[in-house]
Design a protein around this motif. Structure first.
Motif, PDB file in Angstrom:
ATOM      1  N   LYS A  12      19.543 -21.422  67.785  1.00  0.00           N
ATOM      2  CA  LYS A  12      19.664 -20.615  68.992  1.00  0.00           C
ATOM      3  C   LYS A  12      18.363 -20.663  69.800  1.00  0.00           C
ATOM      4  CE  LYS A  12      22.936 -17.400  66.854  1.00  0.00           C
ATOM      5  NZ  LYS A  12      23.192 -15.981  66.490  1.00  0.00           N
ATOM      6  N   ILE A  13      18.451 -20.188  71.034  1.00  0.00           N
ATOM      7  CA  ILE A  13      17.311 -20.266  71.954  1.00  0.00           C
ATOM      8  C   ILE A  13      16.110 -19.463  71.450  1.00  0.00           C
ATOM      9  CG2 ILE A  13      18.082 -18.319  73.382  1.00  0.00           C
ATOM     10  CD1 ILE A  13      17.035 -19.894  75.841  1.00  0.00           C
ATOM     11  N   GLY A  14      16.362 -18.324  70.789  1.00  0.00           N
ATOM     12  CA  GLY A  14      15.251 -17.524  70.281  1.00  0.00           C
ATOM     13  C   GLY A  14      14.469 -18.255  69.223  1.00  0.00           C
ATOM     14  N   ASP A  15      15.201 -18.939  68.316  1.00  0.00           N
ATOM     15  CA  ASP A  15      14.523 -19.706  67.272  1.00  0.00           C
ATOM     16  C   ASP A  15      13.777 -20.901  67.862  1.00  0.00           C
ATOM     17  OD1 ASP A  15      15.451 -18.015  65.281  1.00  0.00           O
ATOM     18  OD2 ASP A  15      17.331 -19.132  65.064  1.00  0.00           O
ATOM     19  N   ALA A  16      14.391 -21.541  68.873  1.00  0.00           N
ATOM     20  CA  ALA A  16      13.734 -22.678  69.520  1.00  0.00           C
ATOM     21  C   ALA A  16      12.431 -22.241  70.181  1.00  0.00           C
ATOM     22  CB  ALA A  16      14.672 -23.307  70.546  1.00  0.00           C
ATOM     23  N   ARG A  48      22.813 -24.016  71.957  1.00  0.00           N
ATOM     24  CA  ARG A  48      22.364 -24.444  70.647  1.00  0.00           C
ATOM     25  C   ARG A  48      21.494 -25.686  70.818  1.00  0.00           C
ATOM     26  NH1 ARG A  48      24.345 -20.220  69.700  1.00  0.00           N
ATOM     27  NH2 ARG A  48      25.624 -19.564  67.913  1.00  0.00           N
ATOM     28  N   TYR A  49      20.324 -25.680  70.202  1.00  0.00           N
ATOM     29  CA  TYR A  49      19.347 -26.741  70.404  1.00  0.00           C
ATOM     30  C   TYR A  49      19.231 -27.608  69.157  1.00  0.00           C
ATOM     31  CZ  TYR A  49      18.113 -23.983  74.469  1.00  0.00           C
ATOM     32  OH  TYR A  49      18.183 -23.309  75.657  1.00  0.00           O
ATOM     33  N   GLY A  50      19.229 -28.948  69.388  1.00  0.00           N
ATOM     34  CA  GLY A  50      19.101 -29.893  68.301  1.00  0.00           C
ATOM     35  C   GLY A  50      17.698 -30.467  68.222  1.00  0.00           C
ATOM     36  N   TYR A  51      17.552 -31.451  67.350  1.00  0.00           N
ATOM     37  CA  TYR A  51      16.235 -32.040  67.092  1.00  0.00           C
ATOM     38  C   TYR A  51      15.605 -32.633  68.355  1.00  0.00           C
ATOM     39  CZ  TYR A  51      12.677 -35.005  64.946  1.00  0.00           C
ATOM     40  OH  TYR A  51      11.498 -35.617  64.610  1.00  0.00           O
ATOM     41  N   GLU A  52      16.378 -33.421  69.122  1.00  0.00           N
ATOM     42  CA  GLU A  52      15.841 -34.045  70.337  1.00  0.00           C
ATOM     43  C   GLU A  52      15.421 -32.997  71.366  1.00  0.00           C
ATOM     44  OE1 GLU A  52      15.065 -37.098  70.722  1.00  0.00           O
ATOM     45  OE2 GLU A  52      15.873 -37.694  68.772  1.00  0.00           O
ATOM     46  N   ASP A  53      16.180 -31.895  71.430  1.00  0.00           N
ATOM     47  CA  ASP A  53      15.801 -30.805  72.345  1.00  0.00           C
ATOM     48  C   ASP A  53      14.442 -30.232  71.948  1.00  0.00           C
ATOM     49  OD1 ASP A  53      18.252 -30.903  73.809  1.00  0.00           O
ATOM     50  OD2 ASP A  53      19.220 -29.775  72.198  1.00  0.00           O
ATOM     51  N   MET A  54      14.240 -30.093  70.641  1.00  0.00           N
ATOM     52  CA  MET A  54      12.983 -29.523  70.178  1.00  0.00           C
ATOM     53  C   MET A  54      11.801 -30.460  70.462  1.00  0.00           C
ATOM     54  SD  MET A  54      13.993 -26.665  69.203  1.00  0.00           S
ATOM     55  CE  MET A  54      12.471 -26.063  68.488  1.00  0.00           C
TER      56      MET A  54
END
Length: 303
Positions: A12-16, A48-54
Motif C-alpha cells: 500500500k501507499i503508506g508502506d511505500a 498497490r506498489y510493486g518492485y519497479e514502483d519502489m
C-alpha cells in the motif's frame, strides 16, 4: 529471514512512503504531475506498489534530495524511456550538469553575501553597505570624519552610477573631511539652498545669489581636489577599473559619455533615477541648481 515469512508482491501507499522515506501525500503528488505512473489497484480500490514502483520512488527521492526539481526529474525519466534507457541516465546527467552550474552560482552569491556581512561588521553597518571599491577609497580618513548624510549620498550614487561613480564622488567627501574650512562653507551653502523652499519664487533675488555661492564653493572645492592630488587618485581609479573591466570601458557607442559606460549592469540611467528616486526640491531650489550649472559652463567655456 524466517522461512515462514513471504515478502509482499505489492504494498500500500503508506508502506511505500515509509520505505523510501517520503509521505503518501508526496507520492500522490508524483502521480498528479506525471512523475510516477499510476500503479494497479487492489480489490479495495487502493493503489498497490510493486518492485519497479519502489525503484522509481527511490530514484525520485534521491535525485530530489540532490536538489533537482521534480519537473526536471520527470522530463529525464521521459527522455530515458523514449531512448530505451530505463533509468534515464543520460537525461539525468544533463540535469545534474545544469544543477551543478546553478549550485556554483549560488555558492558565489553566498560568498558575496558573506563578504558583505563581514564588511558591515568591520566597517560599521552604514559604511559596510557600500562596495569594496568605495570603502577602500575611504579607508584613509579618520574614524567619524564622514557624516551619515555623506554615506547616504554615496549609497544613492552607487545605485545610479555603480561602484566607480560612487568611489569618484567619495573624493568630494574626502576633501571636505580634510579641509574644515571647506566643510563649514559646504554646510552654509547647503543651508542656504534648503531655505529656498516652496515659499520662495523662482525669480526671487535670493535664488541667483545662492546659485553664485554654490558656484564659488564648487570652484574652491575643485581647486582643493586638484592641489591636494585627489584628482590624480581619481585617474588611478579610472585606470584600475578599466583594466579590470575592459568590456565596460570599451562598450557603448563611439562618443558616448565615458561615465555612462562605466556604470554597472544593475545600475540605472540618470533619467531613470530622476523618475524613481524622490527628491523634495522646490522649484526655487531646482532653478538655483540650473543657474549654478550655467555659471560653471561659462567658466568652462572661458567666458
Amino acid at each position: 529471514m524466517s522461512p515462514s515469512f513471504v515478502p509482499p508482491r505489492r504494498i500500500k501507499i503508506g508502506d511505500a512512503a515509509a520505505f523510501v522515506g517520503s509521505t503518501p501525500r508526496a507520492i500522490r503528488h508524483y502521480h498528479e504531475i506525471g512523475l510516477l505512473p499510476e500503479p494497479g489497484r487492489g480489490g479495495d480500490g487502493r493503489r498497490r506498489y510493486g518492485y519497479e514502483d519502489m525503484i522509481r520512488l527511490l530514484w525520485i527521492r534521491r535525485t530530489a534530495d540532490a536538489g533537482i526539481a521534480l519537473d526536471d526529474i520527470r522530463d529525464a525519466f521521459a527522455t530515458g524511456a523514449a531512448s530505451a534507457d530505463a533509468d534515464g541516465g543520460e537525461a539525468i546527467a544533463g540535469v545534474l550538469e545544469r544543477l551543478e552550474h546553478s549550485l556554483a552560482e549560488q555558492e558565489a552569491e553566498l560568498r558575496r553575501q558573506r563578504a558583505a556581512v563581514r564588511r558591515m561588521r568591520t566597517e560599521g553597518s552604514r559604511t559596510g553597505l557600500l562596495s569594496d571599491l568605495v570603502t577602500g577609497r575611504l579607508t584613509s580618513l579618520p574614524e567619524g570624519s564622514l557624516r551619515p548624510a555623506d554615506l547616504d549620498t554615496l549609497l544613492v550614487t552607487e545605485r545610479i552610477f555603480g561602484p566607480l561613480g560612487a568611489a569618484v564622488q567619495a573624493t568630494r567627501f574626502i576633501a571636505l573631511a580634510r579641509n574644515p574650512t571647506l566643510r563649514q562653507e559646504s554646510d552654509r551653502v547647503d543651508d542656504a539652498e534648503e531655505a529656498l523652499d516652496d515659499s520662495v519664487a523662482v525669480d526671487d533675488p535670493r535664488v541667483a545669489r545662492v546659485a553664485a555661492e554654490r558656484h564659488a564653493f564648487e570652484s574652491a572645492l575643485h581647486a582643493f581636489i586638484e592641489e591636494s592630488g585627489l584628482s590624480e587618485e581619481d585617474e588611478a581609479l579610472f585606470d584600475a577599473w578599466e583594466a579590470a573591466h575592459p568590456e565596460t570601458a570599451e562598450g557603448g557607442e563611439e562618443g558616448a559619455d565615458p561615465a555612462s559606460r562605466r556604470r554597472e549592469a544593475d545600475s540605472m540611467s540618470v533619467v531613470e533615477a530622476v523618475g524613481k528616486m524622490p527628491y523634495d526640491f522646490s522649484p526655487a531650489r531646482l532653478r538655483c541648481g540650473e543657474l549654478a550649472e550655467e555659471l560653471s559652463a561659462r567658466d568652462a567655456a572661458g567666458t
